[in-house]
Write a protein that holds these residues in place. Structure first.
Motif, PDB file in Angstrom:
ATOM      1  N   LYS A  69      -4.735 -25.505  11.287  1.00 47.40           N
ATOM      2  CA  LYS A  69      -3.334 -25.751  10.929  1.00 47.40           C
ATOM      3  C   LYS A  69      -2.563 -24.443  10.979  1.00 47.40           C
ATOM      4  O   LYS A  69      -3.046 -23.419  10.491  1.00 47.40           O
ATOM      5  N   GLY A  70      -1.374 -24.490  11.529  1.00 46.56           N
ATOM      6  CA  GLY A  70      -0.535 -23.295  11.526  1.00 46.56           C
ATOM      7  C   GLY A  70       0.624 -23.419  12.487  1.00 46.56           C
ATOM      8  O   GLY A  70       0.609 -24.238  13.409  1.00 46.56           O
ATOM      9  N   MET A  90      -3.995 -17.840   8.472  1.00 45.97           N
ATOM     10  CA  MET A  90      -3.880 -19.270   8.110  1.00 45.97           C
ATOM     11  C   MET A  90      -5.204 -19.800   7.556  1.00 45.97           C
ATOM     12  O   MET A  90      -5.223 -20.618   6.633  1.00 45.97           O
ATOM     13  N   LYS A 105      -2.808 -21.042  14.970  1.00 48.43           N
ATOM     14  CA  LYS A 105      -1.449 -20.537  15.192  1.00 48.43           C
ATOM     15  C   LYS A 105      -1.140 -20.606  16.670  1.00 48.43           C
ATOM     16  O   LYS A 105      -2.061 -20.612  17.504  1.00 48.43           O
ATOM     17  N   ALA A 143       3.148 -26.461  13.408  1.00 48.57           N
ATOM     18  CA  ALA A 143       4.273 -26.514  12.449  1.00 48.57           C
ATOM     19  C   ALA A 143       5.256 -25.406  12.847  1.00 48.57           C
ATOM     20  O   ALA A 143       4.984 -24.655  13.776  1.00 48.57           O
ATOM     21  N   ASP A 145       7.369 -21.818  12.721  1.00 47.67           N
ATOM     22  CA  ASP A 145       7.212 -20.419  12.294  1.00 47.67           C
ATOM     23  C   ASP A 145       8.468 -19.692  12.784  1.00 47.67           C
ATOM     24  O   ASP A 145       9.515 -20.336  12.931  1.00 47.67           O
ATOM     25  N   THR A 173       3.730 -30.949  11.874  1.00 46.15           N
ATOM     26  CA  THR A 173       4.495 -31.065  10.619  1.00 46.15           C
ATOM     27  C   THR A 173       5.744 -30.182  10.692  1.00 46.15           C
ATOM     28  O   THR A 173       5.888 -29.376  11.598  1.00 46.15           O
ATOM     29  N   ARG A 185      10.161 -29.974   2.942  1.00 45.31           N
ATOM     30  CA  ARG A 185       9.466 -29.003   3.818  1.00 45.31           C
ATOM     31  C   ARG A 185      10.403 -27.859   4.196  1.00 45.31           C
ATOM     32  O   ARG A 185       9.967 -26.732   4.419  1.00 45.31           O
ATOM     33  N   ASN A 343       3.285 -17.158   0.388  1.00 43.38           N
ATOM     34  CA  ASN A 343       4.024 -18.015   1.336  1.00 43.38           C
ATOM     35  C   ASN A 343       3.283 -19.319   1.652  1.00 43.38           C
ATOM     36  O   ASN A 343       3.632 -20.028   2.599  1.00 43.38           O
ATOM     37  N   VAL A 347       2.759 -24.299   4.176  1.00 45.35           N
ATOM     38  CA  VAL A 347       1.650 -25.113   4.691  1.00 45.35           C
ATOM     39  C   VAL A 347       1.257 -26.187   3.670  1.00 45.35           C
ATOM     40  O   VAL A 347       0.776 -27.260   4.047  1.00 45.35           O
ATOM     41  N   SER A 350       3.505 -28.931   4.324  1.00 46.30           N
ATOM     42  CA  SER A 350       3.074 -29.491   5.618  1.00 46.30           C
ATOM     43  C   SER A 350       1.898 -30.433   5.404  1.00 46.30           C
ATOM     44  O   SER A 350       1.813 -31.498   6.036  1.00 46.30           O
TER      45      SER A 350
HETATM   46  O1  LIG Z   1       3.247 -25.382   7.792  1.00 45.87           O
HETATM   47  C1  LIG Z   1       2.265 -25.027   8.409  1.00 45.87           C
HETATM   48  O2  LIG Z   1       1.398 -25.786   8.790  1.00 45.87           O
HETATM   49  C2  LIG Z   1       2.019 -23.574   8.739  1.00 45.87           C
HETATM   50  C3  LIG Z   1       3.093 -22.625   8.355  1.00 45.87           C
HETATM   51  C4  LIG Z   1       2.743 -21.258   8.856  1.00 45.87           C
HETATM   52  O3  LIG Z   1       2.692 -21.040  10.053  1.00 45.87           O
HETATM   53  C5  LIG Z   1       2.385 -20.212   7.927  1.00 45.87           C
HETATM   54  O4  LIG Z   1       2.114 -20.490   6.753  1.00 45.87           O
HETATM   55  O5  LIG Z   1       2.361 -19.037   8.338  1.00 45.87           O
END
Ligand SMILES: O=C(O)CCC(=O)C(=O)O
Ligand SMILES: NC(=O)C1=CN([C@@H]2O[C@H](COP(=O)(O)OP(=O)(O)OC[C@H]3O[C@@H](n4cnc5c(N)ncnc54)[C@H](O)[C@@H]3O)[C@@H](O)[C@H]2O)C=CC1
Length: 421
Positions: A69-70, A90, A105, A143, A145, A173, A185, A343, A347, A350
């Protein structure tokens, strides 16, 4: 001797954490390399009829704890190595907050400001066409970025569903609400950081009226400024790629956000009501109670760390502080709430979006906020207490916390084969 890469530098923090845990050396061996990094050249038709190509990557760093996920970044300087490092972070971040995910990512080397809306749409769809075999709702879930947003995620989810011949919103997401996105989100990255800060307010000796400086004024930066200002803090300085501004009486955050929505820079407010333009390095030296890096990696380095006059750093950006700067700031007694914790709200929501897509049952914004708050507070407090007990920086404690979970999962998997690209 080979030069140390960005990923090598990031791994130092993992190795340091491993010294505080009794884990098998296999665990570190598994986490030292990305599982796979795929690259593709995306060729799109420009509005004038010509063709243009862009390098793109997707890295699935580690999937021991679940699908990778990322986010996906559209940036003119993005590299494979940066994507891999972000995917490594991530992996750690999802373990910090105990989400059932590994880390991934993506990136496209492009300046999206130089493209029209329809060119960005074609590029987003081309990304999904190129990586359709890599991503998937139970495999790898992109997702937003830097310089990507809900609209782009909507196009990507739509393209994937078209390719698969069925509606598959859980593949991406951060989508628009109308396409199965989750309430909450949009401000989740900032809100998660805000809940963490608020929960540790006494330990951090933060008071209402405290001064806040924000580096980077995009999704993460604007929402944290808004949430902190609503809570009685004074946002005195902010920056974006156009430069930085300062107002000791406090900036008008709503006005700044409106300015950004019109495509302007924060510096366009300079000269009004006592607001002055300063350099981006001067921004870091502005006295504050909380400094929020919310832009790019390595912007706080050994050349400017000693000038920083703050007590607490809330890292909404990924990797904003180099290892050398970290040492300088730790020695100066600055408390750093690290990216992999601070941060993680993005996620986490997400994950809520993915769960809602899979269930086909949607939650209220109050439910989202409450669930996010509980996770940030619980994981944040465990990490804070670990840091105090072991007398280690909060960053090291967050890595120790995550590594324990990753080690357990890696050991439970046994001799799972894995391949590197
Ligand atoms: O919402 C996500 O799945 C990832 C967000 C993201 O890229 C991060 O946390 O750096
Ligand atoms: N959007 C999300 O859900 C999440 C984002 N992050 C991280 O937060 C950081 C910011 O991401 P977003 O707010 O989403 O991106 P964004 O694209 O919405 O905004 C980025 C902002 O940074 C500014 N910026 C870029 N380079 C700068 C520089 N050298 N100095 C000052 N400002 C600069 C840009 O002008 C823009 O205002 C990144 O490190 C990202 O990886 C982390 C977790 C989740």
């Amino acid at each position: 001797m080979m030069e140390e890469t960005m990923l090598d530098k990031a791994l130092v923090r993992l190795e340091e954490a491993a010294r505080h845990l009794n884990i098998d050396s296999d665990v570190l061996e598994k986490l030292k390399y990305p599982r796979e990094t795929i690259k593709a050249r995306l060729m799109i038709r420009m509005d004038d009829g010509s063709r243009k190509s862009f390098m793109a990557w997707r890295c699935r760093y580690d999937d021991t704890r679940g699908p990778t996920k990322g986010g996906i970044r559209f940036h003119p300087d993005v590299t494979a190595e940066e994507v891999e490092t972000l995917a490594f972070w991530m992996t750690i971040k999802c373990a910090v907050t105990n989400l059932p995910y590994g880390g991934g990512k993506g990136g496209v080397r492009v300046d999206p400001r130089s493209l029209s809306r329809s060119e960005i749409e074609r590029l987003s769809r081309a990304y999904v066409q190129a990586f359709a075999r890599v991503i998937g709702p139970d495999r790898d879930i992109p997702a937003p970025d830097v310089y990507t947003n809900a609209m782009i995620m909507g196009w990507m989810a739509d393209e994937y569903s078209t390719l698969m011949g069925e509606s598959m919103p859980a593949v991406v997401t951060g989508k628009p609400i109308a396409l199965g996105g989750s309430l909450g989100r949009n401000d989740a990255t900032a809100r998660g950081g805000y809940y963490l800060l608020n929960h540790l307010r006494d330990e951090l000796k933060l008071e209402k009226g405290g001064r806040v400086v924000v580096q980077g004024f995009g999704n993460a930066g604007q929402y944290i400024a808004e949430l902190m200002a609503q809570d009685g803090y004074r946002v005195v300085a902010v920056s974006d790629t156009g430069g930085a501004i300062l107002n000791d009486d406090g900036l008008n955050v709503a006005e700044l956000i409106a300015l950004k929505k019109n495509g302007k820079s924060v510096v366009d407010l300079a000269g009004q009501n006592g607001t002055i333009k300063i350099s981006t390095d001067e921004l870091l030296a502005v006295p504050s109670d909380v400094l929020v890096p919310a832009a790019m990696e390595d912007l706080i380095h050994k050349g400017n760390a000693a000038s920083i006059r703050t007590r607490v750093i809330l890292e909404l950006a990924n990797g904003p502080i180099t290892a050398e700067a970290d040492t300088i700031l730790n020695a100066a007694g600055v408390i750093i709430l690290p990216d992999i914790l601070a941060n993680a709200g993005g996620v986490t929501v997400s994950y809520f979006e993915w769960v809602q897509n899979k269930q086909g049952f949607y939650w209220t914004v109050e439910e989202i906020h409450e669930r996010l708050r509980r996770i940030m507070e619980a994981e944040g407090k465990l990490i804070w207490d670990l840091a105090k007990e072991q007398n280690i920086p909060v960053r090291t404690a967050a890595y120790v916390h995550a590594l324990g979970r990753l080690a357990e999962a890696i050991e439970a998997h046994g001799t799972q084969a894995f391949f590197t690209a």
